[in-house]
Motif scaffolding. Structure first.
Motif, short mmCIF file in Angstrom:
data_model
loop_
_atom_site.label_atom_id
_atom_site.label_comp_id
_atom_site.label_asym_id
_atom_site.label_seq_id
_atom_site.Cartn_x
_atom_site.Cartn_y
_atom_site.Cartn_z
N CYS A 98 0.81 -1.21 0.00
CA CYS A 98 0.00 0.00 0.00
C CYS A 98 0.85 1.27 0.00
CB CYS A 98 -0.96 0.01 1.18
SG CYS A 98 -0.16 -0.12 2.79
N THR A 99 2.09 1.15 -0.43
CA THR A 99 2.98 2.31 -0.56
C THR A 99 3.52 2.35 -1.99
OG1 THR A 99 4.81 0.95 0.26
CG2 THR A 99 3.68 2.35 1.85
N GLY A 100 3.81 3.56 -2.46
CA GLY A 100 4.32 3.68 -3.82
C GLY A 100 5.65 2.97 -4.00
N VAL A 101 6.59 3.20 -3.07
CA VAL A 101 7.89 2.54 -3.16
C VAL A 101 7.73 1.03 -3.08
CG1 VAL A 101 10.10 2.22 -1.99
CG2 VAL A 101 9.17 4.51 -2.26
N GLY A 102 6.84 0.57 -2.22
CA GLY A 102 6.63 -0.87 -2.07
C GLY A 102 6.11 -1.52 -3.33
N LYS A 103 5.09 -0.92 -3.93
CA LYS A 103 4.53 -1.50 -5.15
C LYS A 103 5.51 -1.40 -6.32
CE LYS A 103 0.79 0.98 -4.80
NZ LYS A 103 -0.51 1.59 -5.16
N ALA A 104 6.29 -0.31 -6.37
CA ALA A 104 7.32 -0.20 -7.41
C ALA A 104 8.34 -1.32 -7.26
CB ALA A 104 8.00 1.16 -7.33
N SER B 71 10.55 7.94 -4.02
CA SER B 71 9.22 8.52 -4.18
C SER B 71 9.21 10.00 -3.87
CB SER B 71 8.21 7.81 -3.27
OG SER B 71 8.50 8.09 -1.90
N ILE B 72 8.23 10.68 -4.45
CA ILE B 72 7.89 12.05 -4.11
C ILE B 72 6.56 11.97 -3.37
CG2 ILE B 72 7.44 14.38 -4.96
CD1 ILE B 72 8.78 13.46 -7.62
N THR B 73 6.51 12.50 -2.15
CA THR B 73 5.34 12.30 -1.29
C THR B 73 4.85 13.63 -0.73
OG1 THR B 73 6.27 10.16 -0.63
CG2 THR B 73 4.47 11.04 0.72
N GLY B 74 3.54 13.76 -0.61
CA GLY B 74 2.99 14.98 -0.04
C GLY B 74 1.50 14.85 0.21
N PRO B 75 0.90 15.87 0.78
CA PRO B 75 -0.54 15.82 1.06
C PRO B 75 -1.37 15.87 -0.21
CG PRO B 75 0.36 17.99 1.56
CD PRO B 75 1.53 17.11 1.25
N ALA B 76 -2.49 15.17 -0.19
CA ALA B 76 -3.34 15.04 -1.38
C ALA B 76 -3.86 16.38 -1.86
CB ALA B 76 -4.50 14.09 -1.08
N TYR B 77 -4.12 17.31 -0.96
CA TYR B 77 -4.66 18.60 -1.40
C TYR B 77 -3.65 19.38 -2.23
CZ TYR B 77 -2.02 21.19 2.17
OH TYR B 77 -1.02 21.74 2.93
N THR C 240 -7.01 1.10 0.28
CA THR C 240 -5.99 0.06 0.47
C THR C 240 -6.36 -1.23 -0.27
OG1 THR C 240 -5.55 0.92 2.69
CG2 THR C 240 -4.68 -1.25 2.17
N HIS C 241 -5.37 -1.83 -0.94
CA HIS C 241 -5.58 -3.16 -1.51
C HIS C 241 -5.81 -4.16 -0.38
CE1 HIS C 241 -4.65 -2.54 -5.75
NE2 HIS C 241 -3.60 -1.82 -5.41
N VAL C 242 -6.82 -5.01 -0.54
CA VAL C 242 -7.07 -6.05 0.45
C VAL C 242 -7.17 -7.42 -0.20
CG1 VAL C 242 -8.11 -4.56 2.19
CG2 VAL C 242 -9.55 -5.54 0.39
N SER C 243 -6.76 -7.53 -1.46
CA SER C 243 -6.77 -8.83 -2.13
C SER C 243 -5.56 -8.94 -3.05
CB SER C 243 -8.05 -9.02 -2.95
OG SER C 243 -8.02 -8.23 -4.13
N VAL C 244 -5.10 -10.16 -3.21
CA VAL C 244 -3.97 -10.42 -4.10
C VAL C 244 -4.32 -10.06 -5.53
CG1 VAL C 244 -2.53 -12.26 -5.09
CG2 VAL C 244 -2.96 -12.20 -2.62
N ASP D 192 0.85 5.95 -4.84
CA ASP D 192 0.13 5.67 -3.60
C ASP D 192 -1.04 6.65 -3.58
OD1 ASP D 192 -0.95 5.62 -1.06
OD2 ASP D 192 0.96 5.77 -0.01
N ARG D 193 -2.22 6.14 -3.80
CA ARG D 193 -3.43 6.97 -3.89
C ARG D 193 -4.15 6.99 -2.54
NH1 ARG D 193 -3.01 3.71 -8.44
NH2 ARG D 193 -2.93 4.79 -10.48
N GLU D 194 -3.46 7.50 -1.54
CA GLU D 194 -4.00 7.54 -0.17
C GLU D 194 -4.30 6.13 0.33
OE1 GLU D 194 -6.77 10.87 0.69
OE2 GLU D 194 -6.76 11.20 -1.49
N GLU D 195 -3.43 5.19 0.05
CA GLU D 195 -3.65 3.79 0.40
C GLU D 195 -3.11 3.42 1.77
OE1 GLU D 195 -2.20 1.44 -3.01
OE2 GLU D 195 -2.56 3.27 -4.17
N HIS D 196 -2.06 4.11 2.21
CA HIS D 196 -1.49 3.82 3.52
C HIS D 196 -1.96 4.83 4.56
CE1 HIS D 196 2.22 3.14 6.27
NE2 HIS D 196 1.25 2.31 6.58
#
Length: 264
Positions: free
Chosen positions: A144-150, A225-231, A176-180, A198-202
């Protein structure tokens, strides 16, 4: 709190393995643990556990306060600081992470895949008034993180299947993904396009765009990753930043190839 069915049962039963279980339990706990808490989690005889905890306290790896609670010792901080300062991946990546932060103004992370988690090796704080509370050395779920999924997009089909077989999903947000099945579908997209979101997944209200990162021998698999608040980070903006984050990952990998490649 970590369950007794987790790391305590998965570790080797030798002396060093048992000591590492205790360190893991105490350092990953949300608050200092009492002897009875550790006894319930570690699954070791009372006498053995008491001796091992005493050794760890004597060596400065754990601290015992006046209320009988165990917490990480200062010697662990010294180990962590020395490891962080000498980590070649971090040193190679450092100037490129700083450049990416200057370009975007947002927080930049460097992480490595370890088991089911992403461990953050470095962080360059953004210039904006609202900042991330992530810390170097922290672990976050890979699914559920951008770096993780990458990072997952770099694994072979066999390695990915083995990792996912032992993965337990926790729903942190509505996204959050909850299935394989849904996770695999996105990993396939990431492998094709070369970047992840990461679309607000974590954390609700937090977005990122990430690019995979690996060494030639695949001993390092992770991402930046580049990370910041959704707004502040719209999906349109994150799509635009996919290019600079990929270019930065390429520069870091080239640096690793030159400095860490086979010696002649």
């Amino acid at each position: 709190m970590i369950s007794s069915n987790g790391m305590a049962q998965a570790r080797e039963t030798g002396t060093l393995g048992k000591l590492m279980v205790l360190l893991d339990l105490v350092t990953h706990a949300d608050k200092p643990l009492r002897f009875t808490d550790i006894l319930a989690l570690a699954g070791q005889p009372r006498g053995t556990l008491h001796r091992q905890l005493s050794h760890l306290v004597e060596e400065g790896l754990l601290e015992l306060d006046g209320d009988g609670r165990y917490a990480p010792g200062l010697r662990l901080l010294d180990f962590a600081a020395r490891s962080w300062a000498r980590n070649e991946f971090r040193l190679i990546a450092e100037p490129h992470l700083a450049d990416l932060q200057q370009t975007t103004g947002e927080t930049v992370h460097l992480g490595v895949l370890r088991g089911h988690s992403i461990i953050y090796l470095d962080k360059v704080e953004g210039r904006q008034p609202v900042r991330m509370y992530s810390q170097i050395g922290n672990a976050s779920p890979c699914y559920c993180t951008g770096v993780g999924k990458a990072a997952l997009s770099l694994l072979s089909a066999e390695s990915l299947a083995a990792l996912l077989a032992g993965l337990s999903f926790t729903r942190f947000t509505a996204a959050t993904h909850v299935s394989v099945e849904t996770l695999l579908a996105e990993i396939g997209e990431i492998a094709e396009q070369g970047y992840a979101f990461d679309r607000e997944e974590h954390e609700a209200g937090i977005r990122c765009v990430a690019a995979p990162l690996w060494s030639e021998d695949r001993t390092f698999i992770g991402g930046i990753s580049i990370t910041g608040p959704a707004y502040r980070l719209s999906m349109e903006l994150l799509h635009r930043w996919a290019v600079p984050v990929q270019l930065t990952a390429g520069k870091i990998m080239e640096g690793m190839r030159i400095r860490l490649g086979p010696r002649r």
